[in-house]
Structure formats: C-alpha cells, structure tokens
Design a protein around this motif. Structure first.
Motif, PDB file in Angstrom:
ATOM      1  N   LEU A  78       0.833  -1.204   0.000  1.00  0.00           N
ATOM      2  CA  LEU A  78       0.000   0.000   0.000  1.00  0.00           C
ATOM      3  C   LEU A  78       0.869   1.257   0.000  1.00  0.00           C
ATOM      4  O   LEU A  78       0.584   2.216  -0.728  1.00  0.00           O
ATOM      5  CB  LEU A  78      -0.932   0.011   1.209  1.00  0.00           C
ATOM      6  N   GLN A  79       1.931   1.254   0.782  1.00  0.00           N
ATOM      7  CA  GLN A  79       2.820   2.417   0.819  1.00  0.00           C
ATOM      8  C   GLN A  79       3.404   2.689  -0.561  1.00  0.00           C
ATOM      9  O   GLN A  79       3.483   3.819  -1.005  1.00  0.00           O
ATOM     10  CB  GLN A  79       3.935   2.201   1.851  1.00  0.00           C
ATOM     11  N   LYS A  80       3.788   1.628  -1.247  1.00  0.00           N
ATOM     12  CA  LYS A  80       4.342   1.781  -2.587  1.00  0.00           C
ATOM     13  C   LYS A  80       3.291   2.317  -3.556  1.00  0.00           C
ATOM     14  O   LYS A  80       3.576   3.227  -4.348  1.00  0.00           O
ATOM     15  CB  LYS A  80       4.891   0.450  -3.101  1.00  0.00           C
ATOM     16  N   ALA A  81       2.087   1.800  -3.482  1.00  0.00           N
ATOM     17  CA  ALA A  81       1.026   2.259  -4.380  1.00  0.00           C
ATOM     18  C   ALA A  81       0.695   3.732  -4.129  1.00  0.00           C
ATOM     19  O   ALA A  81       0.555   4.516  -5.075  1.00  0.00           O
ATOM     20  CB  ALA A  81      -0.226   1.397  -4.206  1.00  0.00           C
ATOM     21  N   VAL A  82       0.590   4.112  -2.872  1.00  0.00           N
ATOM     22  CA  VAL A  82       0.292   5.508  -2.533  1.00  0.00           C
ATOM     23  C   VAL A  82       1.423   6.416  -3.015  1.00  0.00           C
ATOM     24  O   VAL A  82       1.191   7.470  -3.611  1.00  0.00           O
ATOM     25  CB  VAL A  82       0.054   5.658  -1.012  1.00  0.00           C
ATOM     26  N   ARG A  83       2.649   6.012  -2.757  1.00  0.00           N
ATOM     27  CA  ARG A  83       3.810   6.818  -3.155  1.00  0.00           C
ATOM     28  C   ARG A  83       3.919   6.918  -4.672  1.00  0.00           C
ATOM     29  O   ARG A  83       4.232   7.985  -5.212  1.00  0.00           O
ATOM     30  CB  ARG A  83       5.067   6.184  -2.558  1.00  0.00           C
ATOM     31  N   ASP A  84       3.666   5.808  -5.367  1.00  0.00           N
ATOM     32  CA  ASP A  84       3.697   5.839  -6.830  1.00  0.00           C
ATOM     33  C   ASP A  84       2.681   6.844  -7.372  1.00  0.00           C
ATOM     34  O   ASP A  84       2.985   7.618  -8.280  1.00  0.00           O
ATOM     35  CB  ASP A  84       3.423   4.452  -7.416  1.00  0.00           C
ATOM     36  N   LYS A  85       1.473   6.829  -6.820  1.00  0.00           N
ATOM     37  CA  LYS A  85       0.447   7.773  -7.269  1.00  0.00           C
ATOM     38  C   LYS A  85       0.893   9.211  -7.031  1.00  0.00           C
ATOM     39  O   LYS A  85       0.708  10.076  -7.881  1.00  0.00           O
ATOM     40  CB  LYS A  85      -0.878   7.512  -6.551  1.00  0.00           C
ATOM     41  N   GLU A  86       1.487   9.466  -5.852  1.00  0.00           N
ATOM     42  CA  GLU A  86       1.974  10.814  -5.539  1.00  0.00           C
ATOM     43  C   GLU A  86       3.074  11.254  -6.488  1.00  0.00           C
ATOM     44  O   GLU A  86       3.177  12.428  -6.834  1.00  0.00           O
ATOM     45  CB  GLU A  86       2.512  10.868  -4.106  1.00  0.00           C
ATOM     46  N   ASP A  87       3.927  10.323  -6.907  1.00  0.00           N
ATOM     47  CA  ASP A  87       5.050  10.633  -7.787  1.00  0.00           C
ATOM     48  C   ASP A  87       4.663  10.640  -9.261  1.00  0.00           C
ATOM     49  O   ASP A  87       5.514  10.793 -10.129  1.00  0.00           O
ATOM     50  CB  ASP A  87       6.194   9.638  -7.563  1.00  0.00           C
ATOM     51  N   GLY A  88       3.383  10.426  -9.546  1.00  0.00           N
ATOM     52  CA  GLY A  88       2.926  10.456 -10.926  1.00  0.00           C
ATOM     53  C   GLY A  88       3.202   9.176 -11.695  1.00  0.00           C
ATOM     54  O   GLY A  88       3.118   9.163 -12.921  1.00  0.00           O
ATOM     55  N   ILE A  89       3.540   8.112 -10.982  1.00  0.00           N
ATOM     56  CA  ILE A  89       3.754   6.813 -11.619  1.00  0.00           C
ATOM     57  C   ILE A  89       2.401   6.122 -11.719  1.00  0.00           C
ATOM     58  O   ILE A  89       1.629   6.095 -10.763  1.00  0.00           O
ATOM     59  CB  ILE A  89       4.754   5.957 -10.808  1.00  0.00           C
ATOM     60  N   SER A  90       2.135   5.561 -12.853  1.00  0.00           N
ATOM     61  CA  SER A  90       0.835   4.946 -13.096  1.00  0.00           C
ATOM     62  C   SER A  90       0.594   3.755 -12.156  1.00  0.00           C
ATOM     63  O   SER A  90       1.425   2.853 -12.052  1.00  0.00           O
ATOM     64  CB  SER A  90       0.762   4.476 -14.551  1.00  0.00           C
ATOM     65  N   VAL A  91      -0.531   3.802 -11.467  1.00  0.00           N
ATOM     66  CA  VAL A  91      -0.967   2.706 -10.596  1.00  0.00           C
ATOM     67  C   VAL A  91      -2.400   2.388 -10.987  1.00  0.00           C
ATOM     68  O   VAL A  91      -3.256   3.280 -11.001  1.00  0.00           O
ATOM     69  CB  VAL A  91      -0.922   3.119  -9.100  1.00  0.00           C
ATOM     70  N   THR A  92      -2.653   1.136 -11.307  1.00  0.00           N
ATOM     71  CA  THR A  92      -4.008   0.775 -11.692  1.00  0.00           C
ATOM     72  C   THR A  92      -4.927   0.859 -10.482  1.00  0.00           C
ATOM     73  O   THR A  92      -4.497   0.625  -9.339  1.00  0.00           O
ATOM     74  CB  THR A  92      -4.071  -0.644 -12.283  1.00  0.00           C
ATOM     75  N   GLY A  93      -6.160   1.151 -10.738  1.00  0.00           N
ATOM     76  CA  GLY A  93      -7.148   1.246  -9.670  1.00  0.00           C
ATOM     77  C   GLY A  93      -7.327  -0.071  -8.943  1.00  0.00           C
ATOM     78  O   GLY A  93      -7.519  -0.100  -7.725  1.00  0.00           O
ATOM     79  N   ILE A  94      -7.235  -1.164  -9.686  1.00  0.00           N
ATOM     80  CA  ILE A  94      -7.424  -2.474  -9.063  1.00  0.00           C
ATOM     81  C   ILE A  94      -6.281  -2.784  -8.092  1.00  0.00           C
ATOM     82  O   ILE A  94      -6.506  -3.293  -6.996  1.00  0.00           O
ATOM     83  CB  ILE A  94      -7.598  -3.595 -10.129  1.00  0.00           C
TER      84      ILE A  94
END
Length: 156
Positions: A78-94
């Motif tokens: 979860l930390q990685k997914a949240v951080r990726d979203k903040e950094d503009g790295i594409s994270v799928t909704g699923i």
C-alpha cells in the motif's frame, strides 16, 4: 615541538583531510534509517518470541504468524502504491484497491483473532496488537527510506 605535539598536529591534519560524506538531497538520515530498521526488528522479533513462548496450539501460532507476514506485505504494498500515485507513476485502480483491501483484511484478521482468542489473557492480546502495529509501521518506514535513498542516488 615535542613528539606529543607533533603527533597531535599530524592527527589534526589527517582528520581535516578526511572528506565527510554528506547526505544527498531527499535522502533520510542514517539515524532515521537505523531507527526504522531497529523498530522493524524489535517488533517482528518480539512478536515471534511471543508466539514461540505462547501456550497455544501450533495452528493458532501459524495463524498469527501468517497474519503478521500478510500484514507486513500489505503495508509495504500500500505504501508503494500511494507513493507511486503521488510521484505520478501509473498505478491501476485495481492494484490500489487491492492494496487497501489487503491491509484492512490483515488488520481485521488480527483484531478478530485477538478478540476471539480465549486462551490469551488481555495483557498478551495487547502485546501482540502493539508488536503487530509497530511492525507494520516500521515496515512502511523502512520501505520509504529505501525508496528515498534510491531516488536521491538516481538524481546524481
């Protein structure tokens, strides 16, 4: 000059010639990295020692161990997914949703397991809950430190 004074002057020159390696911008301090790793090791070690010494069935010990491992993975994911979203790295909704769901399930499994554990006294339940929470928090901090350190090195 005496030999003692000469030694002191020589030592001072050697110390001043050493180049202090400074932290790169955005890199966490060594103290924070160390504290994060120490918290993770203390939390996981205490939890496992508590399980080893617990007077419960082996299948119960396995349940609590599996919940710990699942929780650690879910928290880091979860930390990685949240951080990726903040950094503009594409994270799928699923993936983002599953990461949240996994962490909620892990915490719920721990809470439900401790609530229903009749063989564990209240102070032990508190011990397992606190060791679990410490481990989850520390795993997020360690993963953040690793990521921040790598990002600082990549900017060089």
């Amino acid at each position: 000059m005496s030999s003692d004074e000469e030694l002191m002057v020589e030592k001072a020159k050697k110390t001043s010639n050493k180049v202090k390696e400074e932290r790169k911008e955005g890199e966490p301090s060594a103290a924070f990295k160390g504290a994060s790793w120490a918290a993770l090791l203390v939390g996981v070690t205490a939890y496992i020692i508590g399980l080893f010494n617990a007077a419960m069935e082996l299948n119960e010990k396995g349940y609590y161990f599996a919940v710990l491992i699942f929780g650690l993975y879910a928290a880091v994911s979860l930390q990685k997914a949240v951080r990726d979203k903040e950094d503009g790295i594409s994270v799928t909704g699923i993936y983002y949703g599953i990461s949240w769901f996994a962490l909620i399930v892990a915490v719920s499994l721990m809470a439900i397991g401790l609530y229903n554990a009749g063989s564990i006294i209240l102070s032990e339940k508190g011990f397992y809950a606190m060791a679990f929470v410490l481990s989850l928090f520390a795993s997020v901090a360690v993963q953040k430190n690793i990521r921040d350190t790598q990002a600082a090195r990549d900017r060089e």
